[in-house]
Design an enzyme around this catalytic site. Structure first.
Site, PDB file in Angstrom:
ATOM      1  N   GLU A  73     -14.260 -53.946  -4.275  1.00  0.00           N
ATOM      2  CA  GLU A  73     -14.633 -52.651  -4.825  1.00  0.00           C
ATOM      3  C   GLU A  73     -13.453 -51.986  -5.517  1.00  0.00           C
ATOM      4  OE1 GLU A  73     -18.221 -51.206  -1.907  1.00  0.00           O
ATOM      5  OE2 GLU A  73     -16.197 -50.823  -1.200  1.00  0.00           O
TER       6      GLU A  73
ATOM      7  N   CYS B  30      -8.364 -46.655  -8.236  1.00  0.00           N
ATOM      8  CA  CYS B  30      -7.974 -47.322  -6.997  1.00  0.00           C
ATOM      9  C   CYS B  30      -8.500 -48.750  -7.080  1.00  0.00           C
ATOM     10  CB  CYS B  30      -8.582 -46.587  -5.810  1.00  0.00           C
ATOM     11  SG  CYS B  30      -8.234 -47.348  -4.230  1.00  0.00           S
TER      12      CYS B  30
ATOM     13  N   CYS C 195      -9.120 -58.042   3.891  1.00  0.00           N
ATOM     14  CA  CYS C 195      -7.729 -57.756   4.229  1.00  0.00           C
ATOM     15  C   CYS C 195      -7.403 -58.422   5.554  1.00  0.00           C
ATOM     16  CB  CYS C 195      -7.514 -56.236   4.337  1.00  0.00           C
ATOM     17  SG  CYS C 195      -5.790 -55.786   4.691  1.00  0.00           S
TER      18      CYS C 195
ATOM     19  N   CYS D  53      -6.157 -53.553  10.744  1.00  0.00           N
ATOM     20  CA  CYS D  53      -6.033 -52.186  11.271  1.00  0.00           C
ATOM     21  C   CYS D  53      -7.405 -51.732  11.786  1.00  0.00           C
ATOM     22  CB  CYS D  53      -5.535 -51.234  10.181  1.00  0.00           C
ATOM     23  SG  CYS D  53      -3.894 -51.690   9.556  1.00  0.00           S
TER      24      CYS D  53
ATOM     25  N   CYS E 166      -9.869 -49.123   9.909  1.00  0.00           N
ATOM     26  CA  CYS E 166     -10.144 -49.348   8.475  1.00  0.00           C
ATOM     27  C   CYS E 166     -11.256 -50.373   8.324  1.00  0.00           C
ATOM     28  CB  CYS E 166      -8.867 -49.842   7.795  1.00  0.00           C
ATOM     29  SG  CYS E 166      -9.099 -50.320   6.072  1.00  0.00           S
TER      30      CYS E 166
ATOM     31  N   CYS F 200     -10.362 -43.528   1.289  1.00  0.00           N
ATOM     32  CA  CYS F 200      -9.410 -44.391   1.981  1.00  0.00           C
ATOM     33  C   CYS F 200     -10.000 -44.981   3.256  1.00  0.00           C
ATOM     34  CB  CYS F 200      -8.158 -43.597   2.343  1.00  0.00           C
ATOM     35  SG  CYS F 200      -7.074 -43.428   0.949  1.00  0.00           S
TER      36      CYS F 200
END
Length: 366
Positions: free
Chosen positions: A106, A119, A126, A130, A133, A357
């Site tokens: 995205e 962004c 990823c 974390c 997230c 975020c």
């Protein structure tokens, strides 16, 4: 669900070569190998980076007989738009892209009165794991190529140039590598993309390096490498906790490089580039928003060329964590400011379309 840190992306088939993957010298060689004069690479690059077109019929300065081959070989389609969602009266646009192998990523375009920020993602998924997230919890599918990263920016630039975003025709002014992925874990492709973004046309898009921010959870060797690239981009460190005990849990890479090592690398980067470091800190209710932690953070960073971006935690499905109470957020800001630290609370643009975020998860269904 990813259960551990993943630094090396799974090996997958690579996307087709694109001129955005190549330096200008490499483009000239590629064009010559196709039987064309090397200067055609400059013309082709100008169409892509300046005129923002990949349509052969628009390339009237190229021989008609050569256009299709040049476009097919050096401007293959890399991203297919699956879905676009907008909010803020159309000025925030999140696009879900399908890559050639079905991987989903995205990007988010945010138009403000004085700038347009994009962004972009640098990996599909990823590997940093974390827990707060959505992207980190999805695990790492693969690294993106330089051109796949650049294409996200070019797509946004096209939409603005064609007056598809409310506010009249415009240009992309700022790029943040804060989409999906850990940019410094895909170092070579990301540096290639940064060069294409900042190099003047026809080599690249000609966006100021000062408008580019590269984010990291704290891959210390890669930060040190970045400081020697001669690229004065802003370094953003996703810190989220000033103490190792908590950060080991919130940002698992901290088990490899501790807070002190990460900040030392950041100050070294700042000293070499003369650029202010941005400390990203997601405020999580009752987890990392205590005043004593604000004091600890303030003591660690005061007197440095630094700015703190406090991010009210954007909720993700199934997460037990949520944003801090407004009064705790205000107290955290006050404690940081008492140390003379510059701080802002980030605007949560895109939250309602899961474009803020920590929310990018690239779900195929709306």
């Amino acid at each position: 669900m990813s259960a551990e840190l993943t630094f090396v992306a799974p090996r997958r088939a690579k996307p087709s070569r694109h001129l955005a993957d190549l330096s200008m010298a490499e483009r000239r060689t590629a064009v010559a190998e196709l039987g064309e004069k090397p200067f055609r690479a400059d013309q082709l690059s100008r169409h892509y980076f300046e005129r923002l077109t990949t349509e052969p019929e628009h390339m009237t300065d190229l021989p008609a007989a050569s256009r299709d081959q040049l476009v097919t070989q050096l401007m293959p389609s890399l991203l297919t738009s699956v879905r676009e969602i907008t909010c803020d009266e159309g000025t925030t646009r999140k696009t879900l892209w399908r890559l050639f192998d079905g991987a989903l990523v995205e990007s988010v375009l945010m138009r403000y009165p004085d700038r347009v920020t994009m962004c972009v993602s640098s990996q599909a998924g990823c590997g940093m794991n974390c827990p707060f997230c959505a992207t980190g919890q999805a695990g790492l599918t693969r690294n993106m190529s330089t051109a796949e990263i650049v294409e996200q920016v070019v797509a946004g630039a096209r939409a603005l140039a064609r007056d598809e975003v409310p506010g009249g025709p415009g240009r992309v002014s700022n790029i943040v590598f804060m989409g999906m992925g850990e940019p410094l874990a895909n170092y070579k492709a990301v540096i290639g993309a940064v060069r294409r973004i900042v190099d003047p046309a026809p080599e690249g898009l000609g966006i100021s390096a000062r408008g580019v921010t590269v984010s990291t959870v704290g891959l210390v060797p890669a930060i040190e490498k970045l400081s020697n690239e001669g690229l004065p981009v802003t370094l953003a460190v996703s810190l989220h906790a000033p103490d190792d005990e908590l950060r080991d849990t919130l940002v698992p890479v901290n088990t490899r490089w501790k807070v002190g090592e990460v900040l030392d690398a950041a100050w070294n980067y700042s000293a070499k580039t003369k650029r202010r470091v941005s400390i990203e800190y997601a405020l999580i209710k009752d987890i990392n928003d205590q005043e004593w932690r604000a004091d600890l953070l303030g003591r660690l960073i005061k007197g440095k060329l630094v700015h703190v971006n406090l991010i009210p935690l954007n909720p993700t499905p199934g997460s037990k964590w949520t944003a801090s109470r407004p009064e705790d957020e205000r107290a955290f800001v006050r404690r940081l400011e008492s140390h003379g630290v510059a701080v802002t609370v980030r605007d949560t643009r895109g939250r309602e379309i899961d474009g803020a975020c920590g929310q990018l998860a690239a779900a195929p269904e709306a």
